[in-house]
Design a protein around this motif. Structure first.
Motif, short mmCIF file in Angstrom:
data_model
loop_
_atom_site.label_atom_id
_atom_site.label_comp_id
_atom_site.label_asym_id
_atom_site.label_seq_id
_atom_site.Cartn_x
_atom_site.Cartn_y
_atom_site.Cartn_z
N GLU A 1 0.86 -1.18 0.00
CA GLU A 1 0.00 0.00 0.00
C GLU A 1 0.90 1.23 0.00
OE1 GLU A 1 -2.81 1.79 3.37
OE2 GLU A 1 -3.59 -0.11 2.57
N ALA A 2 1.03 1.88 -1.17
CA ALA A 2 1.94 3.01 -1.32
C ALA A 2 3.34 2.57 -0.90
CB ALA A 2 1.45 4.22 -0.54
N ASN A 3 3.94 3.24 0.08
CA ASN A 3 5.30 2.90 0.53
C ASN A 3 5.28 2.03 1.77
OD1 ASN A 3 6.52 4.35 -1.55
ND2 ASN A 3 6.45 6.25 -0.38
N GLU A 4 4.21 1.26 1.97
CA GLU A 4 4.09 0.38 3.13
C GLU A 4 4.00 -1.08 2.67
OE1 GLU A 4 4.07 1.16 6.37
OE2 GLU A 4 4.02 3.35 6.18
N LEU A 5 4.68 -1.95 3.41
CA LEU A 5 4.53 -3.39 3.27
C LEU A 5 3.74 -3.87 4.49
CD1 LEU A 5 5.14 -6.22 2.11
CD2 LEU A 5 7.35 -6.12 3.33
N LEU A 6 2.51 -4.33 4.27
CA LEU A 6 1.62 -4.76 5.35
C LEU A 6 1.73 -6.26 5.51
CD1 LEU A 6 -1.53 -2.68 4.29
CD2 LEU A 6 0.44 -1.94 5.63
N ILE A 7 2.03 -6.73 6.72
CA ILE A 7 2.29 -8.15 6.97
C ILE A 7 1.30 -8.66 8.00
CG2 ILE A 7 3.98 -9.80 7.86
CD1 ILE A 7 6.17 -7.88 6.86
N GLU A 8 0.71 -9.82 7.70
CA GLU A 8 -0.23 -10.46 8.61
C GLU A 8 0.27 -11.86 8.93
OE1 GLU A 8 -4.89 -11.93 8.84
OE2 GLU A 8 -4.29 -10.47 7.31
N PRO A 9 0.86 -12.08 10.11
CA PRO A 9 1.32 -13.42 10.47
C PRO A 9 0.17 -14.42 10.50
CG PRO A 9 2.15 -11.75 12.00
CD PRO A 9 1.10 -11.09 11.16
N ALA A 10 0.49 -15.70 10.28
CA ALA A 10 -0.53 -16.74 10.32
C ALA A 10 -1.20 -16.80 11.69
CB ALA A 10 0.09 -18.09 9.97
N THR A 11 -0.43 -16.52 12.74
CA THR A 11 -0.95 -16.48 14.11
C THR A 11 -0.51 -15.16 14.72
OG1 THR A 11 -0.72 -18.88 14.30
CG2 THR A 11 -0.98 -17.63 16.35
N PRO A 12 -1.41 -14.43 15.40
CA PRO A 12 -0.99 -13.18 16.04
C PRO A 12 0.23 -13.38 16.93
CG PRO A 12 -3.38 -13.37 16.11
CD PRO A 12 -2.86 -14.69 15.59
N LEU A 13 1.11 -12.38 16.96
CA LEU A 13 2.35 -12.45 17.74
C LEU A 13 2.06 -12.02 19.17
CD1 LEU A 13 4.55 -10.71 15.04
CD2 LEU A 13 4.40 -13.16 15.50
N GLU A 14 2.50 -12.83 20.12
CA GLU A 14 2.21 -12.56 21.52
C GLU A 14 2.88 -11.27 22.00
OE1 GLU A 14 0.16 -14.06 23.66
OE2 GLU A 14 -0.50 -15.34 22.00
N ALA A 15 2.20 -10.56 22.89
CA ALA A 15 2.75 -9.34 23.47
C ALA A 15 4.10 -9.62 24.12
CB ALA A 15 1.78 -8.77 24.49
N GLY A 16 5.08 -8.77 23.83
CA GLY A 16 6.41 -8.91 24.42
C GLY A 16 7.29 -9.96 23.79
N ALA A 17 6.76 -10.70 22.79
CA ALA A 17 7.53 -11.79 22.19
C ALA A 17 8.51 -11.26 21.14
CB ALA A 17 6.59 -12.79 21.54
N GLN A 18 9.62 -11.97 21.00
CA GLN A 18 10.53 -11.72 19.89
C GLN A 18 10.05 -12.48 18.66
OE1 GLN A 18 14.61 -12.69 20.74
NE2 GLN A 18 15.09 -10.60 21.31
N PHE A 19 10.30 -11.95 17.49
CA PHE A 19 9.96 -12.67 16.27
C PHE A 19 10.98 -12.32 15.19
CE2 PHE A 19 7.75 -8.63 15.88
CZ PHE A 19 7.87 -8.29 14.54
N LEU A 20 11.12 -13.23 14.23
CA LEU A 20 12.02 -13.03 13.10
C LEU A 20 11.19 -12.96 11.83
CD1 LEU A 20 14.96 -12.91 12.00
CD2 LEU A 20 14.80 -15.39 11.67
N ALA A 21 11.26 -11.83 11.15
CA ALA A 21 10.58 -11.66 9.86
C ALA A 21 11.62 -11.76 8.75
CB ALA A 21 9.86 -10.31 9.80
N THR A 22 11.37 -12.59 7.76
CA THR A 22 12.25 -12.74 6.61
C THR A 22 11.50 -12.27 5.37
OG1 THR A 22 13.38 -14.63 7.62
CG2 THR A 22 13.62 -14.34 5.23
N ILE A 23 12.06 -11.30 4.66
CA ILE A 23 11.43 -10.75 3.46
C ILE A 23 12.40 -10.95 2.29
CG2 ILE A 23 10.49 -8.70 2.34
CD1 ILE A 23 10.74 -8.62 6.07
N ARG A 24 11.93 -11.65 1.27
CA ARG A 24 12.73 -11.82 0.05
C ARG A 24 12.13 -10.93 -1.04
NH1 ARG A 24 12.65 -17.18 2.21
NH2 ARG A 24 14.75 -17.74 2.90
N TYR A 25 13.03 -10.23 -1.75
CA TYR A 25 12.53 -9.24 -2.72
C TYR A 25 13.52 -9.08 -3.86
CZ TYR A 25 15.65 -6.18 0.06
OH TYR A 25 16.72 -5.64 0.73
N THR A 26 13.07 -8.42 -4.92
CA THR A 26 13.90 -8.27 -6.11
C THR A 26 13.48 -7.01 -6.87
OG1 THR A 26 14.73 -9.45 -8.06
CG2 THR A 26 12.37 -9.60 -7.63
#
Length: 366
Positions: A140-165
């Motif tokens: 959306e314009a200059n935004e990449l909107l990401i929706e995890p398969a399961t909501p991320l728990e409050a305070g949790a660490q997570f690793l997002a991997t984005i492949r692009y070209t």
């Protein structure tokens, strides 16, 4: 103020007393009727486990933009980035960039995070993973909107991997007297100067100085191109006529201060005060007079260290472009200079920013 505020009842206590007063006017049967409507007393907050369950049942979306007074859409809410690992394969003949960004972050919301955004412009996103799980994504314009398969728990660490070209084209600068910022290709190579919003032209990012992070840059190019980036060069490997340059910036850095430069550089290494590694990158065939301009650097570091405190990072240096840039930028540990931006006063200015602007960062662009 403490003397007076001690006499003021908290709003919760005042509300409770008003409720008790109203209940006192009701008959016992009416009171029993009220109590039968709910298992929780109207006078008391829900138990902690009930409140926690309500939060879990109502995940939230991270905000798009942090409301900066000058650039309200820059940055994103709901998380804080801790580290970026950027692997970029660059074809200098076609200007094609194939990238993988691994972003380690922590959820900052009190409820689970159902979706979040990254600033990202132009390039084609091929895949997004959260951990090992594929995630939905939209642009959306200059935004990449990401929706995890399961909501991320409050305070949790997570690793997002984005492949692009794609072919990075830079971005139109807002309020800056240059044509493009971010990743810009010249005949002599690649420059990245990103103040204030250009980083999103070459990697997905939470692009606001409030969210500083550490970085790894792994940039692969054809020989004889040379890469210069923030931090220390910790490895260089060559295979089949292509070299991978691995730089690590171990101190937190605002995203607009990141830089990757690709050119046919002459590299000059020296030692600064206290054994500080100094590495300068000059255009091929540069004059000795140009290199001599940077002889002032060790003395300037020593002078500032006496007045401002110890130099705040693990290395320092400079990249000199053979292009006209209209100035210079204090990219962290490695300021970038154009062909006319090499006066003693300019070198001193960009060095001073390592303390003020880089180590101590702006809370807002205002």
């Amino acid at each position: 103020m403490g003397h007076y505020t001690s006499r003021i009842r908290p709003k919760s206590e005042v509300s409770a007393r008003l409720q008790l007063g109203r209940l006192a006017k009701l008959s016992p049967l009416a009171i029993l009727g009220l109590c039968s409507l709910s298992c929780t007393s109207p006078l008391l907050p829900a138990p902690e486990h009930v409140q926690a369950q309500r939060l879990r049942d109502n995940p939230v979306a991270g905000s798009q933009g942090l409301g900066d007074p000058y650039f309200p859409e820059l940055g994103n809410g709901g998380y804080q980035v801790e580290h970026y690992d950027l692997a970029l394969d660059v074809d200098m003949e076609t200007d094609q960039l194939d990238g993988t960004a691994k972003i380690l972050a922590e959820v900052t919301t009190v409820a689970p995070l159902a979706s979040f955004s990254l600033d990202f412009s132009g390039l084609i996103v091929q895949e997004v993973l959260i951990g090992e799980e594929p995630a939905k994504f939209t642009r959306e314009a200059n935004e990449l909107l990401i929706e995890p398969a399961t909501p991320l728990e409050a305070g949790a660490q997570f690793l997002a991997t984005i492949r692009y070209t794609g072919r990075p084209l830079g971005m139109k600068a807002e309020g800056i007297p240059v044509d493009r910022i971010g990743w810009v290709r010249f005949d002599t190579g690649v420059l990245t100067l990103s103040e204030p919003n250009g980083s999103a032209s070459w990697y997905p990012v939470n692009d606001h100085p409030l969210d500083k992070a550490t970085y790894d840059f792994r940039i692969t190019v054809d020989d004889p191109w040379v890469v210069a980036a923030n931090g220390l060069l910790i490895d260089k490997s060559t295979k089949n006529g292509r070299s991978c340059f691995h730089f690590r910036a171990s101190d937190p850095m605002a995203s607009y201060l990141t830089t990757v430069n690709i050119g046919e550089f002459e590299i000059v290494k020296e030692e600064g005060p206290g054994g500080l590694p100094l590495t300068h990158y000059y255009p091929a065939g540069v004059s000795e007079a140009t290199k001599a301009k940077f002889d002032v650097t060790p003395g300037q570091i020593e002078f500032y260290s006496k007045h401002f405190g110890p130099y705040p990072f693990e290395c320092f240096g400079a990249v000199v472009s053979d292009e006209y840039l209209g100035g210079a930028l204090e990219t962290q540990t490695l300021p970038v200079y154009g062909r006319r931006g090499r006066r003693d006063s300019t070198i001193a200015h960009e060095l001073a920013h390592q303390w003020f602007g880089n180590s101590v960062s702006p809370a807002s662009w205002k």
